[in-house]
Design a protein around this motif. Structure first.
Motif, mmCIF file in Angstrom:
data_model
loop_
_atom_site.group_PDB
_atom_site.id
_atom_site.type_symbol
_atom_site.label_atom_id
_atom_site.label_comp_id
_atom_site.label_asym_id
_atom_site.label_seq_id
_atom_site.Cartn_x
_atom_site.Cartn_y
_atom_site.Cartn_z
ATOM 1 N N LEU A 15 -2.250 -12.622 12.254
ATOM 2 C CA LEU A 15 -1.230 -11.760 13.031
ATOM 3 C C LEU A 15 -0.070 -12.654 13.697
ATOM 4 C CD1 LEU A 15 -3.203 -8.657 14.042
ATOM 5 C CD2 LEU A 15 -1.625 -8.683 12.126
ATOM 6 N N LEU A 20 7.502 -10.865 10.032
ATOM 7 C CA LEU A 20 8.257 -9.789 9.095
ATOM 8 C C LEU A 20 9.087 -10.423 8.417
ATOM 9 C CD1 LEU A 20 8.542 -6.532 11.121
ATOM 10 C CD2 LEU A 20 7.230 -6.815 9.449
ATOM 11 N N LEU A 23 7.470 -11.950 5.458
ATOM 12 C CA LEU A 23 7.124 -10.882 4.374
ATOM 13 C C LEU A 23 8.025 -10.394 3.559
ATOM 14 C CD1 LEU A 23 4.437 -9.108 6.354
ATOM 15 C CD2 LEU A 23 4.033 -10.526 4.694
ATOM 16 N N GLU A 27 8.588 -10.666 -0.418
ATOM 17 C CA GLU A 27 8.479 -9.753 -1.278
ATOM 18 C C GLU A 27 9.554 -9.648 -2.088
ATOM 19 O OE1 GLU A 27 9.733 -5.858 -2.885
ATOM 20 O OE2 GLU A 27 10.781 -6.962 -1.428
ATOM 21 N N SER A 84 0.002 -5.842 0.252
ATOM 22 C CA SER A 84 -0.012 -5.242 1.484
ATOM 23 C C SER A 84 1.365 -5.260 2.055
ATOM 24 C CB SER A 84 -0.826 -6.273 2.165
ATOM 25 O OG SER A 84 -2.024 -6.381 1.830
ATOM 26 N N CYS A 85 2.220 -6.198 1.496
ATOM 27 C CA CYS A 85 3.701 -6.253 1.949
ATOM 28 C C CYS A 85 4.539 -4.855 1.836
ATOM 29 C CB CYS A 85 4.603 -7.148 0.983
ATOM 30 S SG CYS A 85 4.934 -8.642 2.111
ATOM 31 N N ARG A 86 4.034 -4.085 0.723
ATOM 32 C CA ARG A 86 4.717 -3.203 0.482
ATOM 33 C C ARG A 86 4.190 -1.881 1.460
ATOM 34 N NH1 ARG A 86 5.706 -4.084 -6.010
ATOM 35 N NH2 ARG A 86 7.388 -5.231 -5.872
ATOM 36 N N GLU A 87 2.777 -1.649 1.636
ATOM 37 C CA GLU A 87 2.326 -1.122 2.663
ATOM 38 C C GLU A 87 2.968 -0.981 3.936
ATOM 39 O OE1 GLU A 87 -2.031 -1.432 2.244
ATOM 40 O OE2 GLU A 87 -2.183 0.141 0.703
ATOM 41 N N ILE A 88 3.128 -2.387 4.202
ATOM 42 C CA ILE A 88 3.694 -2.412 6.008
ATOM 43 C C ILE A 88 4.929 -1.972 5.691
ATOM 44 C CG2 ILE A 88 4.488 -4.159 7.182
ATOM 45 C CD1 ILE A 88 1.864 -5.793 6.282
ATOM 46 N N PHE A 89 5.846 -2.422 4.742
ATOM 47 C CA PHE A 89 7.122 -1.881 4.699
ATOM 48 C C PHE A 89 7.446 -0.397 4.903
ATOM 49 C CE2 PHE A 89 8.375 -6.145 2.866
ATOM 50 C CZ PHE A 89 8.426 -6.635 3.957
ATOM 51 N N CYS A 91 5.047 1.814 5.723
ATOM 52 C CA CYS A 91 4.591 2.370 7.287
ATOM 53 C C CYS A 91 5.807 2.201 8.165
ATOM 54 C CB CYS A 91 3.447 1.658 7.812
ATOM 55 S SG CYS A 91 1.961 2.031 6.916
ATOM 56 N N LEU A 92 6.570 1.044 7.868
ATOM 57 C CA LEU A 92 7.532 0.916 8.801
ATOM 58 C C LEU A 92 8.907 1.913 8.611
ATOM 59 C CD1 LEU A 92 7.965 -2.967 9.108
ATOM 60 C CD2 LEU A 92 7.267 -1.437 10.878
#
Length: 330
Positions: A15, A20, A23, A27, A84-89, A91-92
């Motif tokens: 972390l 970001l 990432l 992406e 995971s990148c796309r999941e994070i984006f 969520c954001l």
């Protein structure tokens, strides 16, 4: 066997090591399979992309790309990081949507993707919307039909504007504006003065069409196939302006959206032909996934678009009048 404490430290290190920015750059590079195209999209240099990806790979502890010849491909680790990148984006994005909804229309971002032909009228429709909601930031991407559907599948935008919506149950498609397609020729062509020209005679002339992946080309192909006619395709070009100039120069005839004829100088050098079956009556659609929760910004623009364009209805005998009205009032 790793202790729970060592696992917590490893997560903390990951972390603390990932940003970001890294990432986002990764992406884009993974989506394009190109550092160069990622740099162009993000308005940074290629060395910057390479460095960000390198730092991310070091933080992960595994290579994210492998090079075969001149192309790059994702490794297994790269595929996992991209997921995971796309999941994070996502969520954001949901967080941003929630915050914007709480603030109302004072702030917000509207992400639109539209096929290239819409560039002749979408900016005109956006102008009064932006005046109504000056706090809204609009990101508008123009691309061809095929690339737009790719963006739809990757959920990159709020709304998508095109003339040939996909026949899919998971897509909501709403028509909002007429899109008459007309047959054109040089102003001095013999067909220019003819009435009720036979479609077969038109198809025997050299035809200039858009590139594969274009929505206009798809509509024209369907039109001729339904009538059992194979036109003489003489030239493929990647833009409406290039086609117009090629027609003016006498390289062939073409079929274009009436919306592309927004320049008086071009219209004076072209003739809209009176051909059997023309104009081809189509509509522009705005689409989005049915399960997508539209933000208040996207919902407001959708309602605005559907309401604002009701005044522009096509006269079948004079399709040019619709676009002229749009140009004048916008």
């Amino acid at each position: 066997m790793k202790s729970p404490l060592s696992e917590i430290r490893q997560k903390d290190n990951l972390l603390n090591s990932i940003t970001l920015d890294q990432l986002q750059v990764f992406e884009a590079a993974a989506r394009h399979c190109s550092f160069t195209r990622a740099a162009e999209e993000l308005f940074v240099t290629q060395p910057t992309v390479s460095m960000q990806v390198k730092h991310l790979a070091q933080a992960i502890g595994l290579p994210l790309f492998e090079q075969v010849g001149k192309r790059i491909y994702l490794t297994e680790a790269g595929k996992e990081v991209l997921h995971s990148c796309r999941e994070i984006f996502q969520c954001l994005d949901r967080l941003e949507t929630t915050i914007v909804d709480l603030k109302g229309m004072k702030q917000g971002k509207l992400r639109l993707a539209a096929v290239t032909t819409t560039k002749y009228f979408i900016p005109k429709l956006l102008k009064p919307f932006c005046k109504l909601y000056p706090g809204v930031k609009v990101a508008l991407e123009f691309t061809n039909h095929e690339a737009l559907l790719t963006r739809l599948n990757e959920n990159l935008d709020d709304l998508y504007i095109l003339s040939c919506p996909p026949n899919r149950e998971d897509i909501e498609a709403k028509p909002f504006l007429d899109n008459p397609l007309v047959a054109i020729a040089p102003a001095n062509h013999p067909f220019a003065k003819q009435h009720k020209l036979c479609l077969k005679n038109f198809a025997e002339e050299p035809l200039i069409v858009r590139e594969e992946g274009s929505g206009t080309r798809k509509l024209v192909r369907q039109f001729f196939e339904q009538r059992g006619i194979s036109p003489r395709i003489n030239l493929e070009l990647g833009s409406n302006e290039a086609i117009q100039q090629a027609v003016i120069d006498g390289l062939g005839l073409s079929v274009l959206s009436m919306h592309t004829l927004n320049c008086a100088e071009v219209r004076n050098q072209l003739a809209i032909l009176d051909v059997d079956g023309f104009p081809i009556h189509r509509q522009w659609h705005v689409i989005f996934p049915k399960k997508k929760q539209l933000s208040i910004t996207a919902s407001t623009f959708l309602e605005y678009l559907l309401t604002e364009t009701q005044q522009f209805s096509t006269d079948n005998d004079n399709p040019m009048q619709t676009v002229k009205t749009l140009w004048v009032q916008s």
